[in-house]
Structure formats: structure tokens, C-alpha cells
Motif scaffolding. Structure first.
Motif, short mmCIF file in Angstrom:
data_model
loop_
_atom_site.label_atom_id
_atom_site.label_comp_id
_atom_site.label_asym_id
_atom_site.label_seq_id
_atom_site.Cartn_x
_atom_site.Cartn_y
_atom_site.Cartn_z
N ILE A 1 0.85 -1.19 0.00
CA ILE A 1 0.00 0.00 0.00
C ILE A 1 0.88 1.24 0.00
N SER A 2 0.45 2.26 -0.72
CA SER A 2 1.22 3.50 -0.81
C SER A 2 1.15 4.29 0.49
N TRP A 3 1.96 5.35 0.58
CA TRP A 3 2.03 6.13 1.80
C TRP A 3 0.68 6.73 2.18
N SER A 4 -0.13 7.08 1.18
CA SER A 4 -1.42 7.72 1.44
C SER A 4 -2.55 6.72 1.56
N GLY A 5 -2.30 5.49 1.12
CA GLY A 5 -3.37 4.50 1.08
C GLY A 5 -4.13 4.52 -0.23
N GLY A 6 -3.77 5.44 -1.12
CA GLY A 6 -4.51 5.59 -2.36
C GLY A 6 -4.20 4.56 -3.42
N SER A 7 -3.07 3.88 -3.28
CA SER A 7 -2.69 2.86 -4.25
C SER A 7 -2.35 1.56 -3.54
N THR A 8 -2.82 0.47 -4.12
CA THR A 8 -2.54 -0.85 -3.58
C THR A 8 -2.21 -1.81 -4.73
N TYR A 9 -1.53 -2.88 -4.37
CA TYR A 9 -1.20 -3.90 -5.38
C TYR A 9 -1.13 -5.24 -4.66
N TYR A 10 -1.63 -6.30 -5.34
CA TYR A 10 -1.72 -7.61 -4.72
C TYR A 10 -1.08 -8.69 -5.58
N ALA A 11 -0.60 -9.72 -4.91
CA ALA A 11 -0.18 -10.92 -5.62
C ALA A 11 -1.43 -11.59 -6.20
N ASP A 12 -1.28 -12.24 -7.34
CA ASP A 12 -2.42 -12.89 -7.98
C ASP A 12 -3.06 -13.92 -7.06
N SER A 13 -2.26 -14.56 -6.24
CA SER A 13 -2.76 -15.64 -5.38
C SER A 13 -3.73 -15.16 -4.31
N VAL A 14 -3.71 -13.86 -4.01
CA VAL A 14 -4.58 -13.34 -2.93
C VAL A 14 -5.56 -12.30 -3.44
N LYS A 15 -5.45 -11.92 -4.69
CA LYS A 15 -6.32 -10.88 -5.24
C LYS A 15 -7.77 -11.29 -5.13
N GLY A 16 -8.59 -10.37 -4.63
CA GLY A 16 -10.01 -10.65 -4.45
C GLY A 16 -10.34 -11.27 -3.10
N ARG A 17 -9.33 -11.75 -2.37
CA ARG A 17 -9.56 -12.34 -1.05
C ARG A 17 -8.95 -11.51 0.08
N PHE A 18 -7.83 -10.86 -0.19
CA PHE A 18 -7.14 -10.06 0.82
C PHE A 18 -7.30 -8.58 0.51
N THR A 19 -7.35 -7.76 1.56
CA THR A 19 -7.43 -6.31 1.41
C THR A 19 -6.43 -5.65 2.34
N ILE A 20 -5.57 -4.82 1.77
CA ILE A 20 -4.60 -4.08 2.57
C ILE A 20 -5.13 -2.66 2.75
N SER A 21 -4.93 -2.12 3.95
CA SER A 21 -5.37 -0.75 4.23
C SER A 21 -4.43 -0.16 5.29
N ARG A 22 -4.54 1.14 5.49
CA ARG A 22 -3.71 1.77 6.51
C ARG A 22 -4.46 2.91 7.17
N ASP A 23 -4.10 3.16 8.43
CA ASP A 23 -4.63 4.28 9.20
C ASP A 23 -3.42 5.07 9.66
N ASN A 24 -3.13 6.16 8.97
CA ASN A 24 -1.92 6.92 9.30
C ASN A 24 -2.03 7.62 10.65
N ALA A 25 -3.24 7.86 11.10
CA ALA A 25 -3.41 8.47 12.43
C ALA A 25 -3.02 7.49 13.54
#
Length: 125
Positions: free
Chosen positions: A51-75
Motif C-alpha cells: 500500500i502506498s504512503w497515502s493508502g490511495g494505491s494498492t497492489y496484490y499478488a495474484d494468489s490473494v487478489k479478491g480475497r485479501f485487502t490491505i489498508s492503513r490508518d496513518n493516524a
């Protein structure tokens, strides 16, 4: 310097869900991308998500795409990995990693500068 601590791993049945957390300290959290990797016994460490510094961009391995979600809370200086529809092949030690000095996302182990100690995820069939 960045310190990373993962938590949230455990034992879950196939089809279940877990949410991993990666708590960061040290360098200003909102200035660098964070990735998740995993390593199963006898296998190399592999990329899972980033996940990017802002959370605006993410990228996944094909093996987990659609099942895993990455997110961040900078606060809260925390990155999360929500894992759903878990499979036995998802069993591994999961690590979070920080890539400082750049805003570019990365998918290889060598491109990351700091690592946590890992949290174990075990999926039973």
C-alpha cells in the motif's frame, strides 16, 4: 529507523477470515509504502500486498487478489491486512515491511528496508 510489530495471526478453518495488524514507530509513518510478505516452511518469502504512503494505491499478488485487502490508518501508524476465504495454502509466517526513501511501491524482498518479526497464520482444512 522504523520499528514494525505484527499481530493478529492465529489458527483458522478454511474459508474463515483474519485481520493482521502492523504497528509502526520511528520515522514519520505517512511517508513510506508498507508491504506484506509471507513465508511458508521450506519456501522463499513471497510478496502478498503493498500500500502506498497515502493508502490511495494498492497492489496484490495474484494468489490473494479478491480475497485479501490491505489498508492503513496513518493516524494510528498501522497497516492492516484483512484476509478472507482463507485456504490451507495461505498458511505461513506473515511479515510487514517498510520501504523508506521512496514513494514507489515494490514487490520484492530486497527493495524493503525494515521488517517486523512476523505473525503466524495457520489455516486448517
Amino acid at each position: 529507523q522504523v520499528q514494525l510489530v505484527e499481530s493478529g495471526g492465529g489458527l483458522v478453518q478454511a474459508g474463515g477470515s483474519l485481520r493482521l495488524s502492523c504497528a509502526a514507530s520511528g520515522r514519520t509513518f505517512s511517508t513510506y509504502p508498507v508491504g506484506w510478505f509471507r513465508q511458508a516452511p521450506g519456501k522463499e518469502r513471497e510478496f502478498v500486498a503493498v500500500i502506498s504512503w497515502s493508502g490511495g494505491s494498492t497492489y496484490y499478488a495474484d494468489s490473494v487478489k479478491g480475497r485479501f485487502t490491505i489498508s492503513r490508518d496513518n493516524a494510528k501508524n498501522t497497516v492492516y491486512l484483512l484476509m478472507t476465504s482463507l485456504k490451507p495454502e495461505d498458511t505461513a509466517l506473515y511479515y510487514c515491511a517498510a520501504r523508506v526513501g521512496t514513494y514507489r511501491l515494490a514487490t520484492t524482498v530486497a527493495e524493503y528496508d525494515y521488517w517486523g518479526q512476523g505473525t503466524q497464520v495457520t489455516v486448517s482444512s
